[in-house]
Design a protein around this motif. Structure first.
Motif, short mmCIF file in Angstrom:
data_model
loop_
_atom_site.label_atom_id
_atom_site.label_comp_id
_atom_site.label_asym_id
_atom_site.label_seq_id
_atom_site.Cartn_x
_atom_site.Cartn_y
_atom_site.Cartn_z
N SER A 50 35.69 80.59 62.63
CA SER A 50 34.39 80.96 62.07
C SER A 50 34.52 81.07 60.56
CB SER A 50 33.89 82.28 62.65
OG SER A 50 34.75 83.35 62.29
N LEU A 51 33.42 80.78 59.86
CA LEU A 51 33.38 80.83 58.40
C LEU A 51 32.18 81.64 57.97
CD1 LEU A 51 34.16 79.86 55.51
CD2 LEU A 51 32.74 77.83 55.94
N THR A 52 32.40 82.56 57.03
CA THR A 52 31.31 83.33 56.44
C THR A 52 31.43 83.30 54.92
OG1 THR A 52 32.57 85.40 56.55
CG2 THR A 52 31.12 84.89 58.41
N THR A 53 30.30 83.39 54.25
CA THR A 53 30.25 83.48 52.81
C THR A 53 28.90 84.05 52.41
OG1 THR A 53 30.42 82.24 50.71
CG2 THR A 53 29.38 81.11 52.56
N LEU A 65 33.79 71.51 54.84
CA LEU A 65 35.17 70.99 54.78
C LEU A 65 36.20 72.04 55.20
CD1 LEU A 65 35.38 68.72 51.59
CD2 LEU A 65 35.77 68.06 53.97
N ILE A 66 35.90 73.31 55.01
CA ILE A 66 36.82 74.35 55.46
C ILE A 66 36.99 74.29 56.97
CG2 ILE A 66 37.12 76.85 55.68
CD1 ILE A 66 35.68 77.12 52.96
N VAL A 67 35.86 74.21 57.68
CA VAL A 67 35.89 74.14 59.14
C VAL A 67 36.53 72.83 59.59
CG1 VAL A 67 34.50 74.17 61.24
CG2 VAL A 67 33.86 75.63 59.29
N LYS A 68 36.18 71.73 58.90
CA LYS A 68 36.79 70.44 59.25
C LYS A 68 38.30 70.47 59.08
CE LYS A 68 32.83 67.44 58.20
NZ LYS A 68 32.34 66.32 57.36
N ALA A 69 38.78 71.12 58.00
CA ALA A 69 40.22 71.21 57.76
C ALA A 69 40.90 72.02 58.86
CB ALA A 69 40.49 71.83 56.39
N GLY A 82 42.88 80.58 66.57
CA GLY A 82 41.68 80.47 65.77
C GLY A 82 41.82 81.26 64.49
N ALA A 83 40.75 81.33 63.73
CA ALA A 83 40.78 82.08 62.47
C ALA A 83 39.38 82.49 62.07
CB ALA A 83 41.41 81.25 61.35
N ARG A 84 39.29 83.67 61.51
CA ARG A 84 38.07 84.13 60.87
C ARG A 84 38.28 83.95 59.38
NH1 ARG A 84 38.01 88.74 62.96
NH2 ARG A 84 38.62 90.10 61.23
N ILE A 85 37.44 83.11 58.77
CA ILE A 85 37.63 82.72 57.36
C ILE A 85 36.46 83.25 56.54
CG2 ILE A 85 38.01 80.80 55.77
CD1 ILE A 85 38.76 79.12 58.29
N ARG A 86 36.78 83.89 55.44
CA ARG A 86 35.75 84.38 54.52
C ARG A 86 35.95 83.71 53.17
NH1 ARG A 86 34.43 90.69 52.81
NH2 ARG A 86 32.40 90.25 51.84
N GLY A 99 35.14 71.65 44.26
CA GLY A 99 35.17 72.93 44.95
C GLY A 99 35.36 72.83 46.45
N GLY A 100 34.64 71.92 47.09
CA GLY A 100 34.79 71.75 48.53
C GLY A 100 36.17 71.24 48.89
N SER A 101 36.70 70.31 48.09
CA SER A 101 38.04 69.78 48.34
C SER A 101 39.09 70.87 48.14
CB SER A 101 38.32 68.61 47.40
OG SER A 101 37.44 67.53 47.66
N ALA A 102 38.91 71.70 47.11
CA ALA A 102 39.84 72.79 46.87
C ALA A 102 39.85 73.78 48.03
CB ALA A 102 39.48 73.52 45.57
N ASP A 103 38.67 74.06 48.58
CA ASP A 103 38.58 74.97 49.72
C ASP A 103 39.28 74.37 50.94
OD1 ASP A 103 37.13 76.70 48.13
OD2 ASP A 103 35.18 76.05 48.90
N ALA A 104 39.11 73.05 51.15
CA ALA A 104 39.78 72.40 52.27
C ALA A 104 41.30 72.46 52.10
CB ALA A 104 39.33 70.94 52.38
#
Length: 283
Positions: A50-53, A65-69, A82-86, A99-104
């Motif tokens: 899961s991803l939150t922001t 891209l975070i979820v895809k990675a 799994g992982a909980r990502i913030r 920015g998206g690539s850096a997050d991935a």
């Protein structure tokens, strides 16, 4: 909980070839990491990702891209965790700063550690290339010459610490649209990145500032004719050199020191513009 920084990038040079049969373009680019960064926090879970922001511009579903990675890493390794990502977002969205690539890239690094996968950097670079052209450099960091579609990387001498001023107008640019416009324009003049490489080897700030080049400027400037004024404004405010970042619309200017970058940024405060002063970052 594990925290990983995701650093923005700029292209000091970007030469773009014609579209290949696979839909990508051959690139040659001198890429530079910046101190401006997002922060990602990872907490291990039984199986869900899961991803939150708090940033409303960032989607948090399967197209991020975070979820895809994270999903790519699980498929590649057979990992069941799994992982909980913030995500704490500081790099502007769709601004040409990776920015998206850096997050991935930060996700691949973070989850490789969190899940105890033990993948080598070479393997992470291979996975990163599947996610996007800038992801391998965001894993690599520092200063590098990128070729192919961005996945072939050679480390260059680290740029001497430079101030960097970033100016983003109140709109975003689609990378895909910028490349489509590029393909509709006449071929650009051939640019030789060796002047930039030499400037980096010699630590010559003036050479670096004067050798800035981006083939995509013509395309994005054609779509948004107000952007050349931003570039001129940066130079007029004291930047030693200025260039569009990636596919835009952010324009960056170089200064010999962080202090001078902050002074330039102060001169550019204007309604409708977002302005940051940052610095180059070492590997």
């Amino acid at each position: 909980m594990l925290a990983v920084k995701a650093f923005a990038k700029i292209n000091l040079t970007l030469s773009v070839g014609r579209k290949r049969s696979d839909g990508y373009h051959d690139l040659e680019s001198v890429m530079q990491q910046l101190e401006l960064h997002d922060l990602l926090e990872f907490v291990i879970t039984k199986d869900e990702i899961s991803l939150t922001t708090e940033n409303t511009e960032v989607p948090t579903g399967s197209d991020n891209l975070i979820v895809k990675a994270a999903e790519l890493l699980r498929r590649h390794t057979g990992c069941l965790w799994g992982a909980r990502i913030r995500l704490f977002k500081n790099i502007p969205v769709a601004a040409g700063l990776g920015g998206g690539s850096a997050d991935a890239a930060a996700t691949l690094i973070g989850l490789n550690n969190l899940w105890g996968l033990g993948l080598s950097m070479d393997r992470l670079l291979e996975l990163g290339a599947r996610l996007g052209s800038d992801v391998p450099f965001c894993l690599f960091g520092g200063t590098a010459l990128a070729r192919g579609r961005g996945e072939v990387l050679d480390r260059l001498p680290e740029a001497s610490p430079m101030g960097v001023v970033l100016v983003k107008p109140g709109f975003s640019v689609s990378t895909a649209e910028a490349y489509r416009m590029f393909d509709d324009l006449p071929d650009p003049e051939v640019y030789d990145a060796q002047t930039m490489v030499l400037g980096l080897h010699e630590g010559d700030f003036e050479t670096i500032a004067q050798a800035l080049h981006n083939d995509l400027e013509r395309a994005t400037f054609t779509m948004h004719p107000e952007l050349p004024q931003l570039k001129d404004g940066l130079l007029g405010a004291g930047a030693a050199g200025a260039l569009m970042a990636g596919s835009g619309p952010t324009i960056f200017g170089l200064a010999p020191s962080p202090e001078e970058a902050r002074r330039i940024a102060d001169r550019l405060e204007h309604p409708g513009l977002s302005v940051w002063a940052t610095t180059t970052a070492a590997f």
